[in-house]
Design a protein around this motif. Structure first.
Motif, PDB file in Angstrom:
ATOM      1  N   ALA A 197      -3.930   2.678  -9.745  1.00  0.00           N
ATOM      2  CA  ALA A 197      -2.635   3.036  -9.170  1.00  0.00           C
ATOM      3  C   ALA A 197      -2.512   4.553  -9.015  1.00  0.00           C
ATOM      4  CB  ALA A 197      -1.508   2.501 -10.051  1.00  0.00           C
ATOM      5  N   SER A 198      -3.076   5.296  -9.955  1.00  0.00           N
ATOM      6  CA  SER A 198      -3.059   6.748  -9.851  1.00  0.00           C
ATOM      7  C   SER A 198      -3.896   7.239  -8.674  1.00  0.00           C
ATOM      8  CB  SER A 198      -3.568   7.363 -11.160  1.00  0.00           C
ATOM      9  OG  SER A 198      -3.523   8.769 -11.111  1.00  0.00           O
ATOM     10  N   CYS A 199      -5.019   6.574  -8.405  1.00  0.00           N
ATOM     11  CA  CYS A 199      -5.832   6.942  -7.237  1.00  0.00           C
ATOM     12  C   CYS A 199      -5.081   6.671  -5.940  1.00  0.00           C
ATOM     13  CB  CYS A 199      -7.139   6.159  -7.264  1.00  0.00           C
ATOM     14  SG  CYS A 199      -8.306   6.720  -8.522  1.00  0.00           S
ATOM     15  N   LEU A 200      -4.332   5.562  -5.891  1.00  0.00           N
ATOM     16  CA  LEU A 200      -3.492   5.296  -4.724  1.00  0.00           C
ATOM     17  C   LEU A 200      -2.466   6.405  -4.535  1.00  0.00           C
ATOM     18  CD1 LEU A 200      -2.704   3.172  -2.507  1.00  0.00           C
ATOM     19  CD2 LEU A 200      -1.073   2.279  -4.175  1.00  0.00           C
ATOM     20  N   PHE A 206      -4.108   7.254   1.418  1.00  0.00           N
ATOM     21  CA  PHE A 206      -4.212   8.183   2.541  1.00  0.00           C
ATOM     22  C   PHE A 206      -3.888   7.475   3.856  1.00  0.00           C
ATOM     23  CE2 PHE A 206      -6.089  11.048   5.562  1.00  0.00           C
ATOM     24  CZ  PHE A 206      -6.004  12.303   4.983  1.00  0.00           C
ATOM     25  N   ALA A 207      -4.373   6.247   4.018  1.00  0.00           N
ATOM     26  CA  ALA A 207      -4.139   5.492   5.247  1.00  0.00           C
ATOM     27  C   ALA A 207      -2.674   5.101   5.407  1.00  0.00           C
ATOM     28  CB  ALA A 207      -5.024   4.242   5.268  1.00  0.00           C
ATOM     29  N   LEU A 208      -1.984   4.805   4.311  1.00  0.00           N
ATOM     30  CA  LEU A 208      -0.567   4.437   4.391  1.00  0.00           C
ATOM     31  C   LEU A 208       0.271   5.593   4.933  1.00  0.00           C
ATOM     32  CD1 LEU A 208      -0.114   2.444   1.053  1.00  0.00           C
ATOM     33  CD2 LEU A 208      -0.112   1.519   3.368  1.00  0.00           C
ATOM     34  N   VAL A 209       0.037   6.786   4.415  1.00  0.00           N
ATOM     35  CA  VAL A 209       0.768   7.949   4.919  1.00  0.00           C
ATOM     36  C   VAL A 209       0.395   8.239   6.365  1.00  0.00           C
ATOM     37  CG1 VAL A 209       1.191  10.413   4.581  1.00  0.00           C
ATOM     38  CG2 VAL A 209       0.964   8.908   2.609  1.00  0.00           C
ATOM     39  N   THR A 210      -0.879   8.080   6.705  1.00  0.00           N
ATOM     40  CA  THR A 210      -1.314   8.288   8.087  1.00  0.00           C
ATOM     41  C   THR A 210      -0.617   7.319   9.038  1.00  0.00           C
ATOM     42  OG1 THR A 210      -3.474   9.012   7.289  1.00  0.00           O
ATOM     43  CG2 THR A 210      -3.315   8.406   9.604  1.00  0.00           C
ATOM     44  N   ALA A 211      -0.452   6.074   8.613  1.00  0.00           N
ATOM     45  CA  ALA A 211       0.237   5.082   9.443  1.00  0.00           C
ATOM     46  C   ALA A 211       1.699   5.453   9.655  1.00  0.00           C
ATOM     47  CB  ALA A 211       0.118   3.701   8.812  1.00  0.00           C
ATOM     48  N   VAL A 212       2.342   5.940   8.598  1.00  0.00           N
ATOM     49  CA  VAL A 212       3.747   6.353   8.731  1.00  0.00           C
ATOM     50  C   VAL A 212       3.882   7.540   9.681  1.00  0.00           C
ATOM     51  CG1 VAL A 212       5.716   7.303   7.484  1.00  0.00           C
ATOM     52  CG2 VAL A 212       4.390   5.447   6.469  1.00  0.00           C
ATOM     53  N   VAL A 231     -12.209   5.030  -5.001  1.00  0.00           N
ATOM     54  CA  VAL A 231     -12.297   5.583  -3.642  1.00  0.00           C
ATOM     55  C   VAL A 231     -11.517   4.711  -2.660  1.00  0.00           C
ATOM     56  CG1 VAL A 231     -13.874   6.089  -1.748  1.00  0.00           C
ATOM     57  CG2 VAL A 231     -14.483   6.752  -4.077  1.00  0.00           C
ATOM     58  N   ALA A 232     -11.637   3.387  -2.820  1.00  0.00           N
ATOM     59  CA  ALA A 232     -10.927   2.474  -1.929  1.00  0.00           C
ATOM     60  C   ALA A 232      -9.416   2.640  -2.055  1.00  0.00           C
ATOM     61  CB  ALA A 232     -11.334   1.033  -2.231  1.00  0.00           C
ATOM     62  N   PHE A 233      -8.910   2.774  -3.274  1.00  0.00           N
ATOM     63  CA  PHE A 233      -7.471   2.940  -3.456  1.00  0.00           C
ATOM     64  C   PHE A 233      -7.000   4.299  -2.962  1.00  0.00           C
ATOM     65  CE2 PHE A 233      -7.665  -0.861  -5.935  1.00  0.00           C
ATOM     66  CZ  PHE A 233      -6.359  -1.322  -6.037  1.00  0.00           C
ATOM     67  N   LEU A 234      -7.801   5.340  -3.159  1.00  0.00           N
ATOM     68  CA  LEU A 234      -7.420   6.655  -2.651  1.00  0.00           C
ATOM     69  C   LEU A 234      -7.343   6.645  -1.127  1.00  0.00           C
ATOM     70  CD1 LEU A 234      -8.558  10.039  -4.028  1.00  0.00           C
ATOM     71  CD2 LEU A 234      -8.683   9.684  -1.576  1.00  0.00           C
ATOM     72  N   LEU A 235      -8.325   6.027  -0.480  1.00  0.00           N
ATOM     73  CA  LEU A 235      -8.298   5.939   0.979  1.00  0.00           C
ATOM     74  C   LEU A 235      -7.148   5.066   1.464  1.00  0.00           C
ATOM     75  CD1 LEU A 235     -12.112   5.618   1.787  1.00  0.00           C
ATOM     76  CD2 LEU A 235     -10.659   7.645   1.966  1.00  0.00           C
ATOM     77  N   THR A 236      -6.781   4.054   0.686  1.00  0.00           N
ATOM     78  CA  THR A 236      -5.642   3.217   1.054  1.00  0.00           C
ATOM     79  C   THR A 236      -4.349   4.027   1.048  1.00  0.00           C
ATOM     80  OG1 THR A 236      -6.706   1.254   0.130  1.00  0.00           O
ATOM     81  CG2 THR A 236      -4.326   1.153   0.456  1.00  0.00           C
TER      82      THR A 236
END
Length: 305
Positions: A60-63, A294-300, A287-292
Motif C-alpha cells: 500500500a505504501s508503494c501505491l 502512477f497510472a491512476l494519477v496519469t489517468a486523472v 514495482v507493480a503497485f508503484l506503477l499502478t
C-alpha cells in the motif's frame, strides 16, 4: 492548475458549482483519508501473521509512492514551470539565468541541509555522552539509555520527513483550490478531476502516515489539515475574485511552488521510493503497485485534456 490569476466577477451558476465543490472536497477528502486508516489498523489488529501485515503495509505504501511521484512530476512541477514562464512574460522580463531550476534545486537541497544538520547535532551529542560515560565507567548501566536516545533521534528524522510530506501536499491542495476558484471555462470537468485527484492523494497520505506508525491524534490532525487545505484555497480564491493580483504575489506563488516541488521530489524519491525499493522482499509486486499509483494519477490528469 490554471495560470489565470486575474479574474472578473463570477456568474451565480459558476459560484454554485465552486461552493458545491468546496463542500464535496472536504467530505470526500475526509472519507478517503480516514477510511484506509481504519481498514489498515483493523486488518493489522486482527491479523495473526506479522509478515502478512508488513507486506500489506509495504504494498500500500508503494501505491502511495506512485501517486505522490506522479502528482509531483506530472502536475506540481509542470505547473510551477508554466507559472514562472507566464509571470516573467507578463512582466516583460527575459531571464538569462535558470531561475526556475534554481528554486527547484533550493527546495531539494533544503531537505538535505536540514537533515545533515540534525545528524551532525546527533553525532555531537552522542560523542559527548560517550565521553562522559567513559569517565564514570558506567557503559553497561547506560546502554538502555543510549538505545532510547538513538530511537528518539530516528523518530526526529522520520518526523521531519512526515512533516515535509504533509507540508507539500497541503500547499499543493491549497494552490489547486485557488486555481479552481479563479477558473471560468470547463469548470465542471476540472472540479470532477480535482475531486478524484485529491481523493487519491488523501488515500496515499493516510497510507504513508499509517506506515510510519504515528499516534492516532497525529494521523487525524494531519488528515484533517490536508482535507481543509483545498476548500480553504477555494474559499480564498472566491474571496479574492474580481481583484487584480500584482506581480509580487505571482512571484511569491512561483517561489512557493518551486520550493514545494523540490521538497516533494526529495521526499518522494529519497524517502519513499528509495526506502521501499531497498527491501529485498516482493520487489516485482512493489514495482507493480508503484506503477499502478502512477497510472491512476496519469489517468486523472488525462481526463482534463
Amino acid at each position: 492548475m490554471d495560470s489565470d490569476w486575474i479574474s472578473s466577477g463570477a456568474s451565480p451558476g459558476l459560484l454554485h458549482i465552486k461552493l458545491v465543490t468546496l463542500v464535496l472536497m472536504l467530505c470526500f477528502s475526509l472519507l478517503c483519508g480516514f477510511s484506509p486508516v481504519c481498514v489498515l489498523r483493523r486488518a493489522t489488529r486482527f491479523s495473526s501473521d506479522p509478515g502478512s501485515r508488513q507486506r500489506v503495509l509495504s504494498l500500500a505504501s508503494c501505491l502511495a509512492c506512485g501517486v505522490f511521484l506522479a502528482s509531483c512530476l506530472l502536475e506540481l512541477l509542470p505547473d510551477f514551470l508554466n507559472h514562472m514562464r507566464d509571470t516573467f512574460s507578463r512582466l516583460h522580463i527575459t531571464l538569462h539565468f535558470p531561475l526556475a531550476e534554481f528554486i527547484l534545486a533550493m527546495g531539494f537541497l533544503l531537505v538535505f541541509v536540514v537533515e545533515q544538520m540534525l545528524l551532525a547535532f546527533r553525532e555531537q551529542t552522542t560523542d559527548a555522552s560517550l565521553e562522559k560515560q567513559a569517565l564514570v565507567d558506567c557503559e553497561d548501566r547506560d546502554a538502555p539509555h543510549r538505545s532510547r536516545r538513538s530511537v528518539s533521534w530516528c523518530a526526529v528524522d522520520e518526523g521531519l520527513r512526515v512533516f515535509l510530506l504533509l507540508f507539500c501536499v497541503c500547499v499543493r491542495a491549497f494552490l489547486e483550490g485557488v486555481s479552481v476558484a479563479c477558473q471560468r471555462e470547463r469548470l465542471l470537468e476540472t472540479c470532477v478531476s480535482l475531486l478524484l485527484g485529491e481523493a487519491l492523494v488523501a488515500f496515499s497520505l493516510a497510507v504513508r502516515l499509517t506506515h510510519h506508525a504515528l499516534r492516532r491524534t497525529l494521523v487525524a490532525g494531519a488528515l484533517l489539515l490536508f482535507s481543509v487545505s483545498c476548500p480553504a484555497g477555494i474559499g480564498a480564491g472566491l474571496a479574492l475574485d474580481g481583484l487584480t493580483v500584482g506581480p509580487q504575489v505571482q512571484l511569491v506563488r512561483c517561489a512557493v511552488e518551486g520550493l514545494t516541488a523540490g521538497i516533494f521530489i526529495n521526499v518522494c524519491v529519497l524517502e519513499s521510493v528509495w526506502q521501499e525499493s531497498g527491501s529485498p522482499k516482493h520487489r516485482i509486486h512493489k514495482v507493480a503497485f508503484l506503477l499502478t499509483g502512477f497510472a491512476l494519477v496519469t489517468a486523472v490528469l488525462f481526463s482534463k485534456v
